[in-house]
Motif scaffolding. Structure first.
Motif, PDB file in Angstrom:
ATOM      1  N   GLY A 176       7.100   2.535   5.081  1.00 51.84           N
ATOM      2  CA  GLY A 176       6.118   3.157   5.956  1.00 51.84           C
ATOM      3  C   GLY A 176       6.548   3.055   7.413  1.00 51.84           C
ATOM      4  O   GLY A 176       7.507   2.345   7.749  1.00 51.84           O
ATOM      5  N   GLU A 177       5.841   3.771   8.275  1.00 48.31           N
ATOM      6  CA  GLU A 177       6.170   3.739   9.709  1.00 48.31           C
ATOM      7  C   GLU A 177       6.141   2.304  10.212  1.00 48.31           C
ATOM      8  O   GLU A 177       5.250   1.525   9.886  1.00 48.31           O
ATOM      9  CB  GLU A 177       5.165   4.578  10.504  1.00 48.31           C
ATOM     10  CG  GLU A 177       5.421   6.053  10.409  1.00 48.31           C
ATOM     11  CD  GLU A 177       4.535   6.855  11.331  1.00 48.31           C
ATOM     12  OE1 GLU A 177       5.053   7.354  12.346  1.00 48.31           O
ATOM     13  OE2 GLU A 177       3.337   6.975  11.019  1.00 48.31           O
ATOM     14  N   GLY A 178       7.156   1.958  10.986  1.00 46.21           N
ATOM     15  CA  GLY A 178       7.254   0.613  11.528  1.00 46.21           C
ATOM     16  C   GLY A 178       8.005  -0.358  10.636  1.00 46.21           C
ATOM     17  O   GLY A 178       8.212  -1.507  11.004  1.00 46.21           O
ATOM     18  N   TYR A 179       8.411   0.091   9.454  1.00 43.21           N
ATOM     19  CA  TYR A 179       9.155  -0.750   8.531  1.00 43.21           C
ATOM     20  C   TYR A 179      10.547  -0.187   8.313  1.00 43.21           C
ATOM     21  O   TYR A 179      10.806   0.983   8.537  1.00 43.21           O
ATOM     22  CB  TYR A 179       8.443  -0.851   7.174  1.00 43.21           C
ATOM     23  CG  TYR A 179       7.131  -1.595   7.233  1.00 43.21           C
ATOM     24  CD1 TYR A 179       7.095  -2.972   7.112  1.00 43.21           C
ATOM     25  CD2 TYR A 179       5.946  -0.908   7.416  1.00 43.21           C
ATOM     26  CE1 TYR A 179       5.887  -3.655   7.162  1.00 43.21           C
ATOM     27  CE2 TYR A 179       4.730  -1.574   7.475  1.00 43.21           C
ATOM     28  CZ  TYR A 179       4.710  -2.949   7.344  1.00 43.21           C
ATOM     29  OH  TYR A 179       3.516  -3.617   7.403  1.00 43.21           O
TER      30      TYR A 179
ATOM     31  N   THR B 100       0.870  -1.176   0.000  1.00 39.96           N
ATOM     32  CA  THR B 100       0.000   0.000   0.000  1.00 39.96           C
ATOM     33  C   THR B 100       0.904   1.222   0.000  1.00 39.96           C
ATOM     34  O   THR B 100       1.779   1.359   0.857  1.00 39.96           O
ATOM     35  CB  THR B 100      -0.885   0.011   1.269  1.00 39.96           C
ATOM     36  OG1 THR B 100      -1.646  -1.192   1.299  1.00 39.96           O
ATOM     37  CG2 THR B 100      -1.789   1.220   1.288  1.00 39.96           C
ATOM     38  N   ILE B 101       0.693   2.098  -0.976  1.00 37.42           N
ATOM     39  CA  ILE B 101       1.533   3.293  -1.103  1.00 37.42           C
ATOM     40  C   ILE B 101       0.705   4.519  -0.777  1.00 37.42           C
ATOM     41  O   ILE B 101      -0.412   4.681  -1.279  1.00 37.42           O
ATOM     42  CB  ILE B 101       2.114   3.404  -2.532  1.00 37.42           C
ATOM     43  CG1 ILE B 101       3.034   2.211  -2.809  1.00 37.42           C
ATOM     44  CG2 ILE B 101       2.853   4.728  -2.713  1.00 37.42           C
ATOM     45  CD1 ILE B 101       3.552   2.143  -4.232  1.00 37.42           C
ATOM     46  N   THR B 102       1.249   5.363   0.082  1.00 36.80           N
ATOM     47  CA  THR B 102       0.599   6.634   0.405  1.00 36.80           C
ATOM     48  C   THR B 102       1.154   7.692  -0.549  1.00 36.80           C
ATOM     49  O   THR B 102       2.309   8.095  -0.420  1.00 36.80           O
ATOM     50  CB  THR B 102       0.886   7.038   1.869  1.00 36.80           C
ATOM     51  OG1 THR B 102       0.478   5.974   2.734  1.00 36.80           O
ATOM     52  CG2 THR B 102       0.160   8.308   2.228  1.00 36.80           C
ATOM     53  N   PRO B 103       0.347   8.129  -1.526  1.00 38.66           N
ATOM     54  CA  PRO B 103       0.858   9.078  -2.515  1.00 38.66           C
ATOM     55  C   PRO B 103       0.836  10.525  -2.012  1.00 38.66           C
ATOM     56  O   PRO B 103       0.074  10.875  -1.113  1.00 38.66           O
ATOM     57  CB  PRO B 103      -0.113   8.908  -3.684  1.00 38.66           C
ATOM     58  CG  PRO B 103      -1.405   8.538  -3.024  1.00 38.66           C
ATOM     59  CD  PRO B 103      -1.025   7.717  -1.813  1.00 38.66           C
TER      60      PRO B 103
ATOM     61  N   LYS C 284       3.591  -1.433   3.656  1.00 39.20           N
ATOM     62  CA  LYS C 284       3.168  -0.037   3.532  1.00 39.20           C
ATOM     63  C   LYS C 284       4.367   0.834   3.196  1.00 39.20           C
ATOM     64  O   LYS C 284       5.417   0.725   3.828  1.00 39.20           O
ATOM     65  CB  LYS C 284       2.529   0.450   4.829  1.00 39.20           C
ATOM     66  CG  LYS C 284       1.247  -0.284   5.158  1.00 39.20           C
ATOM     67  CD  LYS C 284       0.655   0.185   6.457  1.00 39.20           C
ATOM     68  CE  LYS C 284      -0.574  -0.668   6.766  1.00 39.20           C
ATOM     69  NZ  LYS C 284      -1.104  -0.403   8.086  1.00 39.20           N
ATOM     70  N   GLN C 285       4.164   1.669   2.194  1.00 37.32           N
ATOM     71  CA  GLN C 285       5.219   2.600   1.801  1.00 37.32           C
ATOM     72  C   GLN C 285       4.667   4.019   1.816  1.00 37.32           C
ATOM     73  O   GLN C 285       3.546   4.271   1.365  1.00 37.32           O
ATOM     74  CB  GLN C 285       5.748   2.282   0.404  1.00 37.32           C
ATOM     75  CG  GLN C 285       6.455   0.954   0.325  1.00 37.32           C
ATOM     76  CD  GLN C 285       6.944   0.656  -1.085  1.00 37.32           C
ATOM     77  OE1 GLN C 285       6.889   1.485  -1.975  1.00 37.32           O
ATOM     78  NE2 GLN C 285       7.436  -0.557  -1.278  1.00 37.32           N
ATOM     79  N   ASP C 286       5.466   4.931   2.354  1.00 37.90           N
ATOM     80  CA  ASP C 286       5.135   6.344   2.321  1.00 37.90           C
ATOM     81  C   ASP C 286       5.874   6.953   1.143  1.00 37.90           C
ATOM     82  O   ASP C 286       6.730   6.313   0.528  1.00 37.90           O
ATOM     83  CB  ASP C 286       5.559   7.021   3.626  1.00 37.90           C
ATOM     84  CG  ASP C 286       4.816   6.461   4.834  1.00 37.90           C
ATOM     85  OD1 ASP C 286       3.677   5.973   4.659  1.00 37.90           O
ATOM     86  OD2 ASP C 286       5.366   6.506   5.944  1.00 37.90           O
ATOM     87  N   THR C 287       5.552   8.188   0.818  1.00 44.52           N
ATOM     88  CA  THR C 287       6.208   8.854  -0.297  1.00 44.52           C
ATOM     89  C   THR C 287       6.952  10.072   0.212  1.00 44.52           C
ATOM     90  O   THR C 287       6.431  10.833   1.023  1.00 44.52           O
ATOM     91  CB  THR C 287       5.180   9.273  -1.373  1.00 44.52           C
ATOM     92  OG1 THR C 287       4.466   8.102  -1.793  1.00 44.52           O
ATOM     93  CG2 THR C 287       5.869   9.903  -2.572  1.00 44.52           C
TER      94      THR C 287
END
Length: 190
Positions: free
Chosen positions: A73-76, A29-32, A85-88
């Motif tokens: 993402g947070e926690g990774y 899941t990517i947060t754009p 989960k990936q943040d941008t």
């Protein structure tokens, strides 16, 4: 911007690792970053940003780097086998054409529930701002009214070293409005 360059190389390496995760773990899941989030980056190609120095000379900056990439993402961590989960993260770096003034950058990290906005001055570190709480709703500077201005002031008890940043004035519309250094050097947006 040696530290920023190393950070960028590390993040590019991390991005390549993240890209290989989908083969064995599925799509993360990517947060754009939204268009509104990207407005915090301010600078774009072929921008030339002109400032006036404390000695009244024109100081030009140009966009030297722009990037957008996924980060864990947070926690990774990049060392995790699967990152669900990936943040941008995105950034814009502007450099002085004559290389006499430190580079400046804006960075954002988009997470599912928040946006982190940071200002970076070469040799002075990173300064996070709360994008919802500007220091000044309106700030007049040399006859111009700037809206929603954020001020970062360095605590003089921690440093007064010549060349360290003393004050930054920044807003989403104009970027760096004014930067003052200990020792008297300063630049102000024209």
């Amino acid at each position: 911007m040696k530290a920023s360059f190393k950070t960028i190389l590390f993040l590019l390496f991390a991005s390549s690792l993240l890209g290989s995760c989908t083969e064995k773990c599925g799509d993360p899941t990517i947060t754009p970053i939204t268009e509104s989030d990207a407005e915090w980056l301010v600078y774009d190609t072929p921008d030339t940003i002109k400032y006036t120095s404390n000695t009244k000379e024109t100081v030009k900056f140009v966009l030297s780097n722009a990037f957008t990439e996924q980060i864990p993402g947070e926690g990774y961590s990049v060392t995790d086998d699967c990152i669900d989960k990936q943040d941008t993260q995105a950034g814009r770096i502007i450099q002085n054409v004559s290389q006499k003034w430190p580079g400046m950058a804006t960075y954002v990290i988009k997470r599912p529930n928040n946006l982190i906005v940071s200002l970076v001055l070469q040799g002075n570190g990173s300064f996070e701002i709360d994008e919802n709480n500007p220091t000044y709703p309106t700030l007049p500077i040399n006859g111009l009214n700037y809206k929603d201005v954020f001020e970062i002031k360095k605590d003089t008890s921690s440093t007064t070293k010549v060349g360290d940043v003393k004050q930054i004035l920044f807003n989403k519309e104009n970027g760096y409005i004014k930067v003052v250094y200990f020792g008297g050097k300063s630049i102000q947006l024209q």
